[in-house]
Design a protein around this motif. Structure first.
Motif, PDB file in Angstrom:
ATOM      1  N   ARG A 226       0.863  -1.189   0.000  1.00  0.00           N
ATOM      2  CA  ARG A 226       0.000   0.000   0.000  1.00  0.00           C
ATOM      3  C   ARG A 226       0.895   1.234   0.000  1.00  0.00           C
ATOM      4  O   ARG A 226       2.043   1.178   0.452  1.00  0.00           O
ATOM      5  CB  ARG A 226      -0.901   0.043   1.244  1.00  0.00           C
ATOM      6  CG  ARG A 226      -1.836  -1.165   1.376  1.00  0.00           C
ATOM      7  CD  ARG A 226      -3.051  -0.834   2.231  1.00  0.00           C
ATOM      8  NE  ARG A 226      -3.912   0.096   1.541  1.00  0.00           N
ATOM      9  CZ  ARG A 226      -4.727   0.966   2.149  1.00  0.00           C
ATOM     10  NH1 ARG A 226      -4.775   1.039   3.459  1.00  0.00           N
ATOM     11  NH2 ARG A 226      -5.492   1.776   1.433  1.00  0.00           N
TER      12      ARG A 226
ATOM     13  N   ASP B 127      -7.174   0.104  -4.571  1.00  0.00           N
ATOM     14  CA  ASP B 127      -6.595  -0.262  -3.282  1.00  0.00           C
ATOM     15  C   ASP B 127      -7.337   0.435  -2.148  1.00  0.00           C
ATOM     16  O   ASP B 127      -7.565  -0.148  -1.079  1.00  0.00           O
ATOM     17  CB  ASP B 127      -5.112   0.098  -3.269  1.00  0.00           C
ATOM     18  CG  ASP B 127      -4.461  -0.265  -1.949  1.00  0.00           C
ATOM     19  OD1 ASP B 127      -4.409  -1.468  -1.636  1.00  0.00           O
ATOM     20  OD2 ASP B 127      -4.015   0.652  -1.226  1.00  0.00           O
TER      21      ASP B 127
ATOM     22  N   ASN C 242      -9.707  -1.294   0.847  1.00  0.00           N
ATOM     23  CA  ASN C 242      -9.393  -1.083   2.254  1.00  0.00           C
ATOM     24  C   ASN C 242     -10.620  -0.730   3.101  1.00  0.00           C
ATOM     25  O   ASN C 242     -10.563  -0.773   4.330  1.00  0.00           O
ATOM     26  CB  ASN C 242      -8.332   0.019   2.390  1.00  0.00           C
ATOM     27  CG  ASN C 242      -7.805   0.147   3.800  1.00  0.00           C
ATOM     28  OD1 ASN C 242      -7.360  -0.839   4.392  1.00  0.00           O
ATOM     29  ND2 ASN C 242      -7.866   1.334   4.368  1.00  0.00           N
TER      30      ASN C 242
ATOM     31  N   LYS D  70      -4.745  -6.096  -5.764  1.00  0.00           N
ATOM     32  CA  LYS D  70      -3.394  -6.062  -5.191  1.00  0.00           C
ATOM     33  C   LYS D  70      -2.322  -6.184  -6.281  1.00  0.00           C
ATOM     34  O   LYS D  70      -1.267  -5.561  -6.198  1.00  0.00           O
ATOM     35  CB  LYS D  70      -3.213  -7.163  -4.124  1.00  0.00           C
ATOM     36  CG  LYS D  70      -4.034  -6.985  -2.865  1.00  0.00           C
ATOM     37  CD  LYS D  70      -4.003  -5.581  -2.266  1.00  0.00           C
ATOM     38  CE  LYS D  70      -2.718  -5.221  -1.515  1.00  0.00           C
ATOM     39  NZ  LYS D  70      -2.826  -3.879  -0.856  1.00  0.00           N
TER      40      LYS D  70
ATOM     41  N   ILE E 170      -2.019  -2.637  -7.873  1.00  0.00           N
ATOM     42  CA  ILE E 170      -1.341  -1.599  -7.082  1.00  0.00           C
ATOM     43  C   ILE E 170       0.166  -1.860  -7.077  1.00  0.00           C
ATOM     44  O   ILE E 170       0.984  -0.955  -7.175  1.00  0.00           O
ATOM     45  CB  ILE E 170      -1.926  -1.480  -5.648  1.00  0.00           C
ATOM     46  CG1 ILE E 170      -1.250  -0.347  -4.864  1.00  0.00           C
ATOM     47  CG2 ILE E 170      -1.800  -2.730  -4.835  1.00  0.00           C
ATOM     48  CD1 ILE E 170      -1.955   0.946  -4.942  1.00  0.00           C
TER      49      ILE E 170
END
Ligand SMILES: [Zn+2]
Length: 374
Positions: A123, A317, A321, A335, A338
């Motif tokens: 992240r 992303d 979250n 994922k 990102i």
């Protein structure tokens, strides 16, 4: 003070310095420090854990004398997942022996993974969804830096990621760009916002752990420095594999960076950079903490994918979250996106990151060497 050819790495050694996980990156960094007899100062983040349940550390190492008046500071992982890039370079520099012959009045300080949570979890943000490079504002002040982010927050965070909500949100963003232009759109998205804790580029409502840690490292390692060259490694903006040098700081500091880096630096305030003009950056924090030191601060930005793909990956992303979306079957794809947006794992990208960084570090050391202390 050019680097000798002995500090060149073979293509194979270069790719070997880059990693696939935070754990691997940390291990490589610690191992090369040990090989160089360097003492590593490891600071545990007690508030969270890594994606594999591992403990998360920011690691600091100094090469050269503790009382050196000139310091080169290299920072990786300000934006978590972008840390694969800076970590690979830090490990590569140590592996290549780049600092074996630095002058007696100079030391090199490396901060490895200042945002270890984001690094480990792929992240860009910290464990509290904070963009660390927007978090260095004065939280005691009544006013927060302003932006137009509130006009597009809903569209950046759609109700669903692969259905009608997404379609409507994308159309809304396209209309905004049509009406206001790409530059204003980018500023609204990325200049930093302090209103939406579930949003993108959120600067937070207090100092996050990485902020406190950075400031204690500055005080422990840099407080006696009189001249500092600082390179903060980032990815995700600009052409693939190209390393843009964005100068940050006072006009005097920017002029110093411009001179050191052969006129290659860009300036977001003047619109010559691929980055928007920002508030609350790490650079501002260091400048405030060291009022008597002369600085040449650059953010080096290595391009990855097209800007629309990068923004889409960030939105995905951020969507993932949200508590209600965490178990989404879309997780693996989001994922993957990102990670690809901030760490292209192709060998050609790693080679170009390495060769550009090596030249930039050489220029930084030369800048330090040719600047005399008053
Ligand atoms: Zn970044």
């Amino acid at each position: 003070l050019p680097f000798s050819d002995e500090t060149l790495l073979s293509p194979r050694d270069v790719t070997g310095c880059f990693s696939s996980t935070y754990l691997e990156a940390r291990e490589k960094f610690l191992r090369i420090c040990e090989c160089n007899d360097l003492v590593v100062d490891s600071r545990l983040n007690p508030n969270t854990e890594g994606s594999r349940g591992e403990q998360l550390y920011t690691d600091i190492v100094r090469i050269g004398p503790a009382d050196a008046p000139k310091i080169l500071l290299l920072i990786s992982g300000t934006h978590g997942v972008e840390g694969y890039c800076g970590s690979g370079v830090q490990t590569g520099l140590l592996k290549s022996g780049a600092f074996e012959f630095i002058p007696d009045d100079t030391s090199v300080v490396m901060i490895h993974a200042i945002n270890p949570y984001g690094f480990s979890h792929d992240r860009r943000v910290t464990e509290d969804n904070v963009d660390l490079n927007r978090n260095f504002i004065d939280f005691d002040a009544l006013d927060r830096p302003k932006s137009n982010y509130d006009e597009i927050h809903d569209a950046l965070l759609p109700s669903d990621w692969d259905g009608e909500g997404r379609g409507r949100a994308d159309a809304q963003l396209a209309a905004y760009i049509q009406a206001r232009g790409m530059r204003d759109f980018q500023a609204a998205v990325s200049s930093g916002q302090y209103q939406f804790a579930d949003g993108l580029f959120y600067g937070g409502d207090r100092e996050t752990w990485s902020n406190t840690t950075l400031r204690s490292v500055v005080s422990d390692y840099l407080s006696d420095a009189r001249l500092l060259g600082i390179v903060d490694f980032h990815t995700g903006l600009g052409p693939y594999g190209h390393g843009e040098l964005i100068a940050i700081g006072s006009s005097e500091d920017k002029a110093r960076a411009q001179a050191w880096y052969d006129g290659q630096t860009t300036d977001p305030e003047k619109g010559t950079s691929s980055s928007a003009d920002l508030d609350g950056m790490l650079a501002h924090c260091i400048a405030r903490a060291l009022p008597d030191a002369d600085l040449a601060f650059i953010t080096i930005e290595f391009g990855t994918l097209d800007v629309n793909k990068v923004l889409s990956a960030l939105r995905g992303d951020n969507w993932l979250n949200q508590i209600k979306n965490r178990e989404s079957p879309l997780r693996p794809a989001i994922k993957r996106d990102i990670r690809a947006a901030f760490y292209p794992e192709q060998d050609d990208w790693k080679q170009s990151v390495w060769s550009r960084s090596r030249k930039v570090i050489e220029l930084a050391l030369n800048g330090l060497a040719k600047t005399s202390l008053e």
